[in-house]
Design a protein around this motif. Structure first.
Motif, PDB file in Angstrom:
ATOM      1  N   LEU A 307     -14.053  -7.197  -9.348  1.00 26.45           N
ATOM      2  CA  LEU A 307     -13.003  -8.181  -9.652  1.00 26.45           C
ATOM      3  C   LEU A 307     -11.763  -7.471 -10.164  1.00 26.45           C
ATOM      4  O   LEU A 307     -11.836  -6.669 -11.102  1.00 26.45           O
ATOM      5  N   SER A 308     -10.621  -7.744  -9.562  1.00 29.01           N
ATOM      6  CA  SER A 308      -9.358  -7.137  -9.956  1.00 29.01           C
ATOM      7  C   SER A 308      -8.326  -8.242 -10.139  1.00 29.01           C
ATOM      8  O   SER A 308      -8.082  -9.029  -9.218  1.00 29.01           O
ATOM      9  N   VAL A 309      -7.725  -8.288 -11.333  1.00 28.37           N
ATOM     10  CA  VAL A 309      -6.717  -9.313 -11.648  1.00 28.37           C
ATOM     11  C   VAL A 309      -5.415  -8.624 -12.009  1.00 28.37           C
ATOM     12  O   VAL A 309      -5.387  -7.735 -12.874  1.00 28.37           O
ATOM     13  N   ALA A 310      -4.322  -9.007 -11.352  1.00 30.12           N
ATOM     14  CA  ALA A 310      -3.017  -8.387 -11.578  1.00 30.12           C
ATOM     15  C   ALA A 310      -2.487  -8.733 -12.957  1.00 30.12           C
ATOM     16  O   ALA A 310      -2.828  -9.766 -13.546  1.00 30.12           O
ATOM     17  N   ASP A 311      -1.635  -7.867 -13.476  1.00 32.64           N
ATOM     18  CA  ASP A 311      -0.950  -8.117 -14.742  1.00 32.64           C
ATOM     19  C   ASP A 311       0.347  -8.865 -14.447  1.00 32.64           C
ATOM     20  O   ASP A 311       1.261  -8.335 -13.802  1.00 32.64           O
ATOM     21  N   ALA A 312       0.411 -10.120 -14.868  1.00 35.27           N
ATOM     22  CA  ALA A 312       1.594 -10.938 -14.590  1.00 35.27           C
ATOM     23  C   ALA A 312       2.743 -10.657 -15.531  1.00 35.27           C
ATOM     24  O   ALA A 312       3.814 -11.262 -15.407  1.00 35.27           O
ATOM     25  N   GLY A 313       2.529  -9.741 -16.478  1.00 32.08           N
ATOM     26  CA  GLY A 313       3.593  -9.405 -17.419  1.00 32.08           C
ATOM     27  C   GLY A 313       4.028 -10.597 -18.241  1.00 32.08           C
ATOM     28  O   GLY A 313       3.204 -11.311 -18.810  1.00 32.08           O
ATOM     29  N   GLY A 343     -19.144  -7.556  -3.016  1.00 33.45           N
ATOM     30  CA  GLY A 343     -17.844  -7.842  -2.428  1.00 33.45           C
ATOM     31  C   GLY A 343     -16.715  -7.693  -3.428  1.00 33.45           C
ATOM     32  O   GLY A 343     -16.926  -7.554  -4.643  1.00 33.45           O
ATOM     33  N   ARG A 344     -15.495  -7.755  -2.911  1.00 35.37           N
ATOM     34  CA  ARG A 344     -14.314  -7.538  -3.750  1.00 35.37           C
ATOM     35  C   ARG A 344     -13.469  -8.814  -3.828  1.00 35.37           C
ATOM     36  O   ARG A 344     -13.247  -9.501  -2.818  1.00 35.37           O
ATOM     37  N   ILE A 345     -12.997  -9.110  -5.037  1.00 34.98           N
ATOM     38  CA  ILE A 345     -12.137 -10.272  -5.286  1.00 34.98           C
ATOM     39  C   ILE A 345     -10.885  -9.786  -5.999  1.00 34.98           C
ATOM     40  O   ILE A 345     -10.975  -9.104  -7.025  1.00 34.98           O
ATOM     41  N   THR A 346      -9.722 -10.128  -5.462  1.00 34.71           N
ATOM     42  CA  THR A 346      -8.449  -9.669  -6.025  1.00 34.71           C
ATOM     43  C   THR A 346      -7.551 -10.860  -6.300  1.00 34.71           C
ATOM     44  O   THR A 346      -7.371 -11.728  -5.429  1.00 34.71           O
ATOM     45  N   VAL A 347      -6.998 -10.907  -7.492  1.00 33.05           N
ATOM     46  CA  VAL A 347      -6.025 -11.937  -7.869  1.00 33.05           C
ATOM     47  C   VAL A 347      -4.683 -11.251  -8.060  1.00 33.05           C
ATOM     48  O   VAL A 347      -4.541 -10.382  -8.928  1.00 33.05           O
ATOM     49  N   GLY A 348      -3.690 -11.605  -7.225  1.00 34.16           N
ATOM     50  CA  GLY A 348      -2.379 -10.967  -7.293  1.00 34.16           C
ATOM     51  C   GLY A 348      -1.274 -11.936  -7.666  1.00 34.16           C
ATOM     52  O   GLY A 348      -1.417 -13.152  -7.540  1.00 34.16           O
ATOM     53  N   TRP A 349      -0.165 -11.360  -8.125  1.00 31.66           N
ATOM     54  CA  TRP A 349       1.001 -12.159  -8.509  1.00 31.66           C
ATOM     55  C   TRP A 349       2.261 -11.399  -8.158  1.00 31.66           C
ATOM     56  O   TRP A 349       2.346 -10.180  -8.358  1.00 31.66           O
ATOM     57  N   GLN A 350       3.259 -12.121  -7.619  1.00 32.73           N
ATOM     58  CA  GLN A 350       4.541 -11.487  -7.352  1.00 32.73           C
ATOM     59  C   GLN A 350       5.652 -12.516  -7.401  1.00 32.73           C
ATOM     60  O   GLN A 350       5.457 -13.694  -7.089  1.00 32.73           O
ATOM     61  N   LEU A 351       6.837 -12.021  -7.824  1.00 32.32           N
ATOM     62  CA  LEU A 351       8.050 -12.824  -7.783  1.00 32.32           C
ATOM     63  C   LEU A 351       8.761 -12.526  -6.478  1.00 32.32           C
ATOM     64  O   LEU A 351       9.028 -11.371  -6.150  1.00 32.32           O
ATOM     65  N   ARG A 352       9.093 -13.541  -5.730  1.00 29.87           N
ATOM     66  CA  ARG A 352       9.753 -13.353  -4.450  1.00 29.87           C
ATOM     67  C   ARG A 352      11.249 -13.145  -4.642  1.00 29.87           C
ATOM     68  O   ARG A 352      11.815 -13.496  -5.690  1.00 29.87           O
TER      69      ARG A 352
END
Length: 448
Positions: A307-313, A343-352
Protein backbone atom coordinates in the motif's frame (compact mmCIF):
# COMPACT_ATOMS: atom_id res chain seq x y z
CA UNK A 1 -77.82 64.12 -37.55
CA UNK A 2 -76.13 67.59 -37.56
CA UNK A 3 -75.68 67.21 -41.35
CA UNK A 4 -79.45 67.01 -42.08
CA UNK A 5 -80.43 70.69 -41.63
CA UNK A 6 -77.52 72.10 -43.64
CA UNK A 7 -78.28 69.55 -46.39
CA UNK A 8 -81.94 70.64 -46.51
CA UNK A 9 -80.90 74.30 -46.60
CA UNK A 10 -78.41 73.66 -49.42
CA UNK A 11 -81.04 71.72 -51.40
CA UNK A 12 -83.62 74.49 -50.90
CA UNK A 13 -81.03 77.11 -51.80
CA UNK A 14 -80.12 75.23 -55.00
CA UNK A 15 -83.80 74.83 -55.78
CA UNK A 16 -84.50 78.52 -55.20
CA UNK A 17 -81.38 79.61 -57.09
CA UNK A 18 -82.23 77.39 -60.05
CA UNK A 19 -85.83 78.54 -60.06
CA UNK A 20 -84.78 82.20 -59.88
CA UNK A 21 -82.23 81.91 -62.68
CA UNK A 22 -84.73 79.95 -64.79
CA UNK A 23 -87.40 82.59 -64.16
CA UNK A 24 -85.08 85.41 -65.30
CA UNK A 25 -84.07 83.52 -68.42
CA UNK A 26 -87.73 82.43 -69.05
CA UNK A 27 -88.95 85.98 -68.69
CA UNK A 28 -86.47 87.03 -71.38
CA UNK A 29 -87.63 84.13 -73.56
CA UNK A 30 -91.27 84.72 -72.72
CA UNK A 31 -91.46 81.20 -71.09
CA UNK A 32 -91.14 81.95 -67.37
CA UNK A 33 -92.90 78.82 -66.05
CA UNK A 34 -90.98 76.35 -68.19
CA UNK A 35 -87.65 78.04 -67.56
CA UNK A 36 -88.31 78.13 -63.80
CA UNK A 37 -89.03 74.36 -63.78
CA UNK A 38 -85.90 73.63 -65.80
CA UNK A 39 -83.84 75.87 -63.50
CA UNK A 40 -85.21 74.11 -60.41
CA UNK A 41 -84.40 70.70 -61.95
CA UNK A 42 -80.85 71.82 -62.79
CA UNK A 43 -80.38 73.07 -59.21
CA UNK A 44 -81.48 69.73 -57.82
CA UNK A 45 -79.30 67.91 -60.39
CA UNK A 46 -76.27 69.93 -59.30
CA UNK A 47 -76.83 68.92 -55.68
CA UNK A 48 -77.23 65.27 -56.73
CA UNK A 49 -74.05 65.45 -58.87
CA UNK A 50 -72.03 66.87 -55.99
CA UNK A 51 -73.40 64.09 -53.72
CA UNK A 52 -72.53 61.48 -56.38
CA UNK A 53 -68.94 62.78 -56.62
CA UNK A 54 -68.57 62.73 -52.85
CA UNK A 55 -70.07 59.22 -52.67
CA UNK A 56 -67.73 58.06 -55.44
CA UNK A 57 -64.68 59.33 -53.54
CA UNK A 58 -65.83 57.50 -50.42
CA UNK A 59 -66.51 54.25 -52.30
CA UNK A 60 -63.09 54.46 -54.00
CA UNK A 61 -61.45 54.81 -50.57
CA UNK A 62 -63.46 51.88 -49.24
CA UNK A 63 -62.49 49.68 -52.19
CA UNK A 64 -58.84 50.43 -51.59
CA UNK A 65 -56.57 49.52 -48.66
CA UNK A 66 -58.00 52.31 -46.44
CA UNK A 67 -54.44 53.29 -45.58
CA UNK A 68 -54.99 57.05 -45.59
CA UNK A 69 -57.77 59.14 -44.11
CA UNK A 70 -61.31 58.90 -45.46
CA UNK A 71 -62.42 61.83 -47.74
CA UNK A 72 -63.11 64.82 -45.53
CA UNK A 73 -66.17 66.19 -47.39
CA UNK A 74 -68.83 68.35 -45.80
CA UNK A 75 -72.28 67.14 -45.02
CA UNK A 76 -73.59 63.61 -44.94
CA UNK A 77 -70.75 62.01 -46.95
CA UNK A 78 -68.08 63.59 -44.79
CA UNK A 79 -69.68 62.35 -41.56
CA UNK A 80 -70.35 58.93 -43.10
CA UNK A 81 -66.69 58.63 -44.18
CA UNK A 82 -65.48 59.72 -40.72
CA UNK A 83 -67.68 57.20 -38.92
CA UNK A 84 -66.73 54.36 -41.27
CA UNK A 85 -63.03 55.21 -40.87
CA UNK A 86 -63.33 55.29 -37.08
CA UNK A 87 -65.13 51.91 -37.05
CA UNK A 88 -62.46 50.41 -39.32
CA UNK A 89 -59.59 51.76 -37.20
CA UNK A 90 -61.25 50.47 -34.03
CA UNK A 91 -61.69 47.05 -35.61
CA UNK A 92 -58.07 47.04 -36.75
CA UNK A 93 -56.90 47.81 -33.20
CA UNK A 94 -59.08 45.04 -31.82
CA UNK A 95 -57.75 42.57 -34.41
CA UNK A 96 -54.19 43.62 -33.63
CA UNK A 97 -54.77 43.07 -29.92
CA UNK A 98 -56.34 39.67 -30.61
CA UNK A 99 -53.41 38.69 -32.85
CA UNK A 100 -50.97 39.78 -30.16
CA UNK A 101 -52.84 37.82 -27.49
CA UNK A 102 -52.94 34.78 -29.78
CA UNK A 103 -49.22 35.11 -30.45
CA UNK A 104 -48.50 35.35 -26.74
CA UNK A 105 -50.73 32.35 -26.05
CA UNK A 106 -49.00 30.27 -28.73
CA UNK A 107 -45.62 31.43 -27.46
CA UNK A 108 -46.56 30.27 -23.96
CA UNK A 109 -47.65 26.88 -25.35
CA UNK A 110 -44.42 26.73 -27.35
CA UNK A 111 -42.47 27.16 -24.11
CA UNK A 112 -44.37 24.33 -22.43
CA UNK A 113 -42.27 21.26 -21.56
CA UNK A 114 -45.16 19.14 -22.86
CA UNK A 115 -46.16 18.65 -26.46
CA UNK A 116 -49.37 20.39 -27.58
CA UNK A 117 -51.14 19.49 -30.83
CA UNK A 118 -54.44 20.94 -32.12
CA UNK A 119 -56.64 18.80 -34.39
CA UNK A 120 -59.79 19.83 -36.22
CA UNK A 121 -62.99 17.78 -36.42
CA UNK A 122 -61.45 15.67 -39.23
CA UNK A 123 -58.32 14.91 -37.18
CA UNK A 124 -56.21 17.20 -39.36
CA UNK A 125 -53.33 19.09 -37.73
CA UNK A 126 -54.16 22.75 -37.18
CA UNK A 127 -51.13 23.69 -35.04
CA UNK A 128 -48.30 22.00 -33.18
CA UNK A 129 -45.59 23.23 -30.88
CA UNK A 130 -41.98 22.13 -31.34
CA UNK A 131 -42.12 19.66 -28.44
CA UNK A 132 -45.09 17.78 -29.89
CA UNK A 133 -43.43 17.73 -33.31
CA UNK A 134 -40.31 16.24 -31.75
CA UNK A 135 -42.29 13.71 -29.73
CA UNK A 136 -44.37 12.46 -32.69
CA UNK A 137 -41.84 12.90 -35.48
CA UNK A 138 -43.71 15.75 -37.23
CA UNK A 139 -42.78 18.96 -39.02
CA UNK A 140 -44.68 21.75 -37.29
CA UNK A 141 -45.05 23.84 -40.48
CA UNK A 142 -45.03 21.34 -43.34
CA UNK A 143 -47.51 18.91 -41.78
CA UNK A 144 -50.31 21.38 -41.13
CA UNK A 145 -53.70 20.33 -42.56
CA UNK A 146 -52.45 16.74 -42.78
CA UNK A 147 -54.46 13.92 -41.10
CA UNK A 148 -52.60 12.92 -37.95
CA UNK A 149 -53.17 9.22 -38.60
CA UNK A 150 -51.25 9.51 -41.89
CA UNK A 151 -48.20 10.70 -39.98
CA UNK A 152 -48.43 8.90 -36.62
CA UNK A 153 -49.28 5.31 -37.41
CA UNK A 154 -48.50 3.69 -34.08
CA UNK A 155 -51.40 1.24 -33.56
CA UNK A 156 -51.82 2.16 -29.90
CA UNK A 157 -52.18 5.89 -30.74
CA UNK A 158 -54.52 5.32 -33.71
CA UNK A 159 -56.80 3.03 -31.70
CA UNK A 160 -56.81 5.52 -28.79
CA UNK A 161 -57.67 8.46 -31.07
CA UNK A 162 -60.49 6.61 -32.81
CA UNK A 163 -61.96 5.09 -29.65
CA UNK A 164 -63.20 8.39 -28.23
CA UNK A 165 -62.50 7.11 -24.70
CA UNK A 166 -59.87 9.58 -23.52
CA UNK A 167 -60.26 9.48 -19.75
CA UNK A 168 -56.83 7.90 -19.36
CA UNK A 169 -53.61 8.61 -21.23
CA UNK A 170 -52.11 6.06 -23.60
CA UNK A 171 -48.40 5.17 -23.60
CA UNK A 172 -46.39 4.02 -26.58
CA UNK A 173 -42.86 4.14 -27.97
CA UNK A 174 -41.79 7.35 -29.69
CA UNK A 175 -40.04 7.62 -33.08
CA UNK A 176 -37.04 5.32 -33.24
CA UNK A 177 -38.22 3.53 -30.10
CA UNK A 178 -35.74 5.60 -28.07
CA UNK A 179 -38.36 7.12 -25.78
CA UNK A 180 -41.73 6.40 -24.22
CA UNK A 181 -44.58 8.88 -24.68
CA UNK A 182 -47.77 9.41 -22.69
CA UNK A 183 -50.52 11.04 -24.78
CA UNK A 184 -53.80 12.50 -23.53
CA UNK A 185 -56.64 13.85 -25.71
CA UNK A 186 -59.31 16.38 -24.73
CA UNK A 187 -62.22 17.84 -26.74
CA UNK A 188 -62.68 21.56 -27.35
CA UNK A 189 -64.80 23.70 -29.64
CA UNK A 190 -66.90 22.06 -32.36
CA UNK A 191 -65.36 18.59 -32.49
CA UNK A 192 -61.78 19.83 -32.22
CA UNK A 193 -59.22 17.91 -30.19
CA UNK A 194 -56.32 18.95 -27.96
CA UNK A 195 -53.51 16.37 -27.92
CA UNK A 196 -51.02 16.63 -25.05
CA UNK A 197 -47.85 14.53 -25.17
CA UNK A 198 -45.23 13.99 -22.49
CA UNK A 199 -41.91 12.15 -22.57
CA UNK A 200 -42.11 9.75 -19.63
CA UNK A 201 -38.92 7.82 -20.38
CA UNK A 202 -37.02 9.22 -17.42
CA UNK A 203 -39.98 8.81 -15.09
CA UNK A 204 -40.43 5.16 -16.06
CA UNK A 205 -36.70 4.60 -15.67
CA UNK A 206 -36.78 6.19 -12.22
CA UNK A 207 -39.79 4.08 -11.22
CA UNK A 208 -38.01 0.96 -12.46
CA UNK A 209 -34.91 1.92 -10.51
CA UNK A 210 -37.03 2.49 -7.41
CA UNK A 211 -38.65 -0.90 -7.77
CA UNK A 212 -35.28 -2.54 -8.33
CA UNK A 213 -33.88 -0.68 -5.35
CA UNK A 214 -36.64 -1.88 -3.04
CA UNK A 215 -36.30 -5.43 -4.38
CA UNK A 216 -32.52 -5.35 -3.94
CA UNK A 217 -32.70 -3.96 -0.41
CA UNK A 218 -35.28 -6.60 0.50
CA UNK A 219 -33.08 -9.32 -0.95
CA UNK A 220 -29.90 -8.04 0.69
CA UNK A 221 -31.52 -7.87 4.12
CA UNK A 222 -33.55 -11.06 3.79
CA UNK A 223 -30.47 -13.20 3.07
CA UNK A 224 -28.61 -12.48 6.35
CA UNK A 225 -31.88 -12.56 8.30
CA UNK A 226 -32.58 -16.04 6.91
CA UNK A 227 -29.10 -17.15 7.91
CA UNK A 228 -29.49 -15.69 11.41
CA UNK A 229 -32.91 -17.30 11.83
CA UNK A 230 -31.43 -20.66 10.84
CA UNK A 231 -28.54 -20.35 13.28
CA UNK A 232 -30.86 -19.30 16.10
CA UNK A 233 -33.10 -22.31 15.42
CA UNK A 234 -30.03 -24.55 15.34
CA UNK A 235 -28.77 -23.26 18.68
CA UNK A 236 -32.21 -23.60 20.23
CA UNK A 237 -32.95 -27.12 19.02
CA UNK A 238 -29.60 -28.93 18.84
CA UNK A 239 -27.00 -29.57 21.51
CA UNK A 240 -23.77 -27.99 20.27
CA UNK A 241 -20.24 -28.38 21.47
CA UNK A 242 -18.37 -25.25 22.52
CA UNK A 243 -16.42 -25.22 19.26
CA UNK A 244 -19.58 -25.52 17.19
CA UNK A 245 -21.26 -22.91 19.29
CA UNK A 246 -18.39 -20.43 18.82
CA UNK A 247 -18.40 -21.08 15.08
CA UNK A 248 -22.16 -20.42 14.84
CA UNK A 249 -21.80 -17.22 16.89
CA UNK A 250 -18.99 -16.05 14.62
CA UNK A 251 -21.12 -16.61 11.51
CA UNK A 252 -24.05 -14.82 13.15
CA UNK A 253 -21.76 -11.90 13.96
CA UNK A 254 -20.65 -11.74 10.32
CA UNK A 255 -24.24 -11.60 9.10
CA UNK A 256 -25.06 -8.95 11.69
CA UNK A 257 -22.08 -6.85 10.61
CA UNK A 258 -23.16 -7.22 6.99
CA UNK A 259 -26.64 -5.86 7.76
CA UNK A 260 -25.16 -3.00 9.78
CA UNK A 261 -22.90 -2.01 6.89
CA UNK A 262 -25.83 -2.21 4.47
CA UNK A 263 -28.09 -0.07 6.65
CA UNK A 264 -25.25 2.39 7.21
CA UNK A 265 -24.65 2.76 3.46
CA UNK A 266 -28.38 3.22 2.84
CA UNK A 267 -28.52 5.95 5.47
CA UNK A 268 -25.50 7.66 3.93
CA UNK A 269 -27.17 7.66 0.50
CA UNK A 270 -30.42 9.02 1.94
CA UNK A 271 -28.49 11.75 3.74
CA UNK A 272 -26.57 12.67 0.58
CA UNK A 273 -29.76 13.00 -1.46
CA UNK A 274 -31.67 14.97 1.16
CA UNK A 275 -29.06 17.35 2.59
CA UNK A 276 -28.05 20.77 1.21
CA UNK A 277 -25.04 21.22 -1.05
CA UNK A 278 -21.68 21.11 0.82
CA UNK A 279 -20.29 24.55 1.75
CA UNK A 280 -17.64 26.03 -0.52
CA UNK A 281 -15.88 27.91 2.30
CA UNK A 282 -15.23 25.07 4.75
CA UNK A 283 -11.77 23.69 4.02
CA UNK A 284 -10.66 20.17 4.88
CA UNK A 285 -6.98 19.18 5.01
CA UNK A 286 -6.56 16.34 2.50
CA UNK A 287 -3.50 14.95 4.27
CA UNK A 288 -5.56 14.13 7.36
CA UNK A 289 -8.19 12.32 5.28
CA UNK A 290 -5.55 10.21 3.53
CA UNK A 291 -3.89 9.29 6.80
CA UNK A 292 -7.18 7.99 8.22
CA UNK A 293 -7.96 6.08 5.03
CA UNK A 294 -4.47 4.57 5.00
CA UNK A 295 -4.78 3.34 8.58
CA UNK A 296 -8.13 1.66 7.87
CA UNK A 297 -6.82 0.13 4.63
CA UNK A 298 -3.75 -1.35 6.34
CA UNK A 299 -5.97 -2.88 9.02
CA UNK A 300 -8.27 -4.38 6.38
CA UNK A 301 -5.33 -5.62 4.30
CA UNK A 302 -3.54 -7.20 7.25
CA UNK A 303 -0.21 -6.92 5.46
CA UNK A 304 -1.38 -8.85 2.40
CA UNK A 305 -0.87 -5.92 -0.01
CA UNK A 306 1.72 -3.28 -0.85
CA UNK A 307 0.00 0.00 0.00
CA UNK A 308 1.39 3.38 -1.04
CA UNK A 309 -0.33 6.68 -0.20
CA UNK A 310 0.91 10.00 -1.60
CA UNK A 311 1.72 12.95 0.63
CA UNK A 312 -0.86 15.63 -0.16
CA UNK A 313 1.16 18.25 1.68
CA UNK A 314 -0.97 21.23 2.63
CA UNK A 315 -3.63 20.73 -0.06
CA UNK A 316 -7.20 21.42 1.05
CA UNK A 317 -10.63 20.63 -0.33
CA UNK A 318 -13.76 22.70 0.29
CA UNK A 319 -16.68 20.58 1.39
CA UNK A 320 -17.97 18.18 4.01
CA UNK A 321 -15.25 16.16 5.70
CA UNK A 322 -17.40 13.09 6.39
CA UNK A 323 -18.56 12.86 2.77
CA UNK A 324 -15.06 13.26 1.33
CA UNK A 325 -13.69 10.69 3.76
CA UNK A 326 -16.47 8.25 2.80
CA UNK A 327 -15.77 8.66 -0.93
CA UNK A 328 -12.01 8.11 -0.63
CA UNK A 329 -12.40 5.25 1.88
CA UNK A 330 -14.86 3.42 -0.39
CA UNK A 331 -12.40 3.47 -3.29
CA UNK A 332 -9.44 2.32 -1.20
CA UNK A 333 -11.52 -0.35 0.57
CA UNK A 334 -12.71 -1.72 -2.78
CA UNK A 335 -9.11 -1.82 -4.00
CA UNK A 336 -8.07 -3.88 -0.95
CA UNK A 337 -11.04 -6.27 -1.31
CA UNK A 338 -10.58 -6.97 -4.99
CA UNK A 339 -6.80 -7.09 -5.17
CA UNK A 340 -5.22 -10.55 -4.62
CA UNK A 341 -2.64 -11.05 -1.92
CA UNK A 342 0.69 -9.54 -2.86
CA UNK A 343 -0.92 -6.97 -5.13
CA UNK A 344 -0.16 -3.27 -5.13
CA UNK A 345 -2.49 -0.38 -4.22
CA UNK A 346 -1.48 3.24 -4.84
CA UNK A 347 -3.30 6.39 -3.77
CA UNK A 348 -2.08 9.49 -5.63
CA UNK A 349 -2.82 13.21 -5.56
CA UNK A 350 -1.97 16.05 -7.91
CA UNK A 351 -2.93 19.64 -8.60
CA UNK A 352 -3.68 20.19 -12.27
CA UNK A 353 -2.45 23.23 -14.24
CA UNK A 354 -5.98 24.65 -14.33
CA UNK A 355 -6.20 24.61 -10.51
CA UNK A 356 -8.41 21.54 -10.25
CA UNK A 357 -7.45 18.49 -8.20
CA UNK A 358 -7.16 14.83 -9.04
CA UNK A 359 -7.08 11.98 -6.52
CA UNK A 360 -6.63 8.55 -8.00
CA UNK A 361 -6.71 5.05 -6.53
CA UNK A 362 -4.92 2.36 -8.56
CA UNK A 363 -4.71 -1.36 -7.91
CA UNK A 364 -3.27 -4.42 -9.58
CA UNK A 365 -6.41 -6.43 -8.91
CA UNK A 366 -8.66 -8.58 -11.03
CA UNK A 367 -9.91 -5.66 -13.16
CA UNK A 368 -13.35 -5.08 -14.67
CA UNK A 369 -14.62 -5.77 -18.19
CA UNK A 370 -15.35 -2.63 -20.20
CA UNK A 371 -19.06 -3.42 -20.68
CA UNK A 372 -19.60 -3.18 -16.91
CA UNK A 373 -17.95 0.25 -16.42
CA UNK A 374 -20.98 2.46 -17.28
CA UNK A 375 -23.14 0.67 -14.67
CA UNK A 376 -20.69 0.42 -11.80
CA UNK A 377 -22.17 3.41 -9.97
CA UNK A 378 -25.71 2.00 -10.04
CA UNK A 379 -26.99 0.90 -6.66
CA UNK A 380 -26.49 -2.81 -5.95
CA UNK A 381 -24.91 -3.38 -9.35
CA UNK A 382 -22.25 -6.06 -9.09
CA UNK A 383 -19.94 -7.48 -11.72
CA UNK A 384 -19.79 -10.73 -9.75
CA UNK A 385 -22.48 -10.93 -7.06
CA UNK A 386 -21.10 -13.94 -5.23
CA UNK A 387 -17.58 -12.52 -5.08
CA UNK A 388 -18.88 -9.15 -3.83
CA UNK A 389 -20.77 -10.78 -0.98
CA UNK A 390 -17.73 -12.89 -0.10
CA UNK A 391 -15.63 -9.75 0.23
CA UNK A 392 -18.28 -7.95 2.32
CA UNK A 393 -19.41 -5.46 -0.34
CA UNK A 394 -22.94 -4.04 -0.34
CA UNK A 395 -23.03 -2.79 -3.94
CA UNK A 396 -23.57 0.79 -2.72
CA UNK A 397 -20.01 2.04 -2.34
CA UNK A 398 -19.51 3.50 -5.82
CA UNK A 399 -23.02 4.97 -5.79
CA UNK A 400 -22.00 6.85 -2.63
CA UNK A 401 -18.76 8.02 -4.29
CA UNK A 402 -20.67 9.28 -7.33
CA UNK A 403 -23.15 11.22 -5.19
CA UNK A 404 -20.37 12.78 -3.11
CA UNK A 405 -18.55 13.93 -6.25
CA UNK A 406 -21.70 15.39 -7.79
CA UNK A 407 -22.46 17.30 -4.61
CA UNK A 408 -18.92 18.75 -4.61
CA UNK A 409 -19.08 19.71 -8.29
CA UNK A 410 -16.68 16.95 -9.33
CA UNK A 411 -16.91 13.63 -11.09
CA UNK A 412 -15.80 10.02 -10.81
CA UNK A 413 -13.80 8.55 -13.68
CA UNK A 414 -13.23 4.78 -13.95
CA UNK A 415 -10.72 2.94 -16.10
CA UNK A 416 -10.17 -0.80 -15.84
CA UNK A 417 -9.25 -3.89 -17.81
CA UNK A 418 -9.53 -7.54 -16.75
CA UNK A 419 -6.25 -8.85 -15.40
CA UNK A 420 -4.58 -5.41 -15.42
CA UNK A 421 -6.16 -3.75 -12.42
CA UNK A 422 -8.33 -0.66 -12.07
CA UNK A 423 -7.97 3.09 -11.72
CA UNK A 424 -10.60 5.26 -10.02
CA UNK A 425 -10.13 9.05 -10.25
CA UNK A 426 -11.87 11.73 -8.21
CA UNK A 427 -11.81 14.97 -10.24
CA UNK A 428 -12.46 18.08 -8.13
CA UNK A 429 -13.13 21.56 -9.61
CA UNK A 430 -10.65 24.39 -9.09
CA UNK A 431 -13.11 26.32 -6.91
CA UNK A 432 -13.00 23.57 -4.28
CA UNK A 433 -9.22 22.99 -4.24
CA UNK A 434 -6.38 25.07 -2.88
CA UNK A 435 -2.72 24.26 -2.34
CA UNK A 436 -2.56 25.21 1.31
CA UNK A 437 -3.93 27.21 4.22
CA UNK A 438 -3.83 31.00 3.78
CA UNK A 439 -1.06 32.80 5.66
CA UNK A 440 -2.20 34.67 8.79
CA UNK A 441 -2.15 38.44 8.65
CA UNK A 442 0.77 40.20 10.29
CA UNK A 443 0.23 42.12 13.56
CA UNK A 444 0.86 45.37 11.71
CA UNK A 445 -1.94 44.67 9.25
CA UNK A 446 -4.22 43.53 12.06
CA UNK A 447 -3.62 46.78 13.93
CA UNK A 448 -4.69 48.78 10.89
Amino acid sequence: MNWLLPRLLVTLAALALGTGIGFVIGDWLKLPAVASAIGAALGIALVVLIDALRGHRLMRWLRGAQEGDAPRDAGMWGELGYRIERALRLRERELAQEREQLAQFLSAIEASPNGVLLLDANDQIEWSNAVAADHLGLNAQRDRRQPITNLVRTPAFVAYLQSGDWEQAVSFAGPGHTSTLAVLIRRYGEGNKLVISQDVTERLRTEAMRRDFVANVSHEIRTPLTVLAGFIETMASLPLTEVERQRVLKLMQQQTDRMQVLVSDLLILAQLEGSPRPPADRWVLLKGLLQRVEADARTLSGGRHVLSVADAGSAEIAGTEAELLSAIANLVTNAVRYTPEGGRITVGWQLRPDGSGELDVRDSGIGIAREHLPRLTERFYRVDGSRSRDTGGTGLGLAIVKHVMQRHGGELDIDSEPGKGSRFRLLLPAGRVRSGQPQPLSPALLST
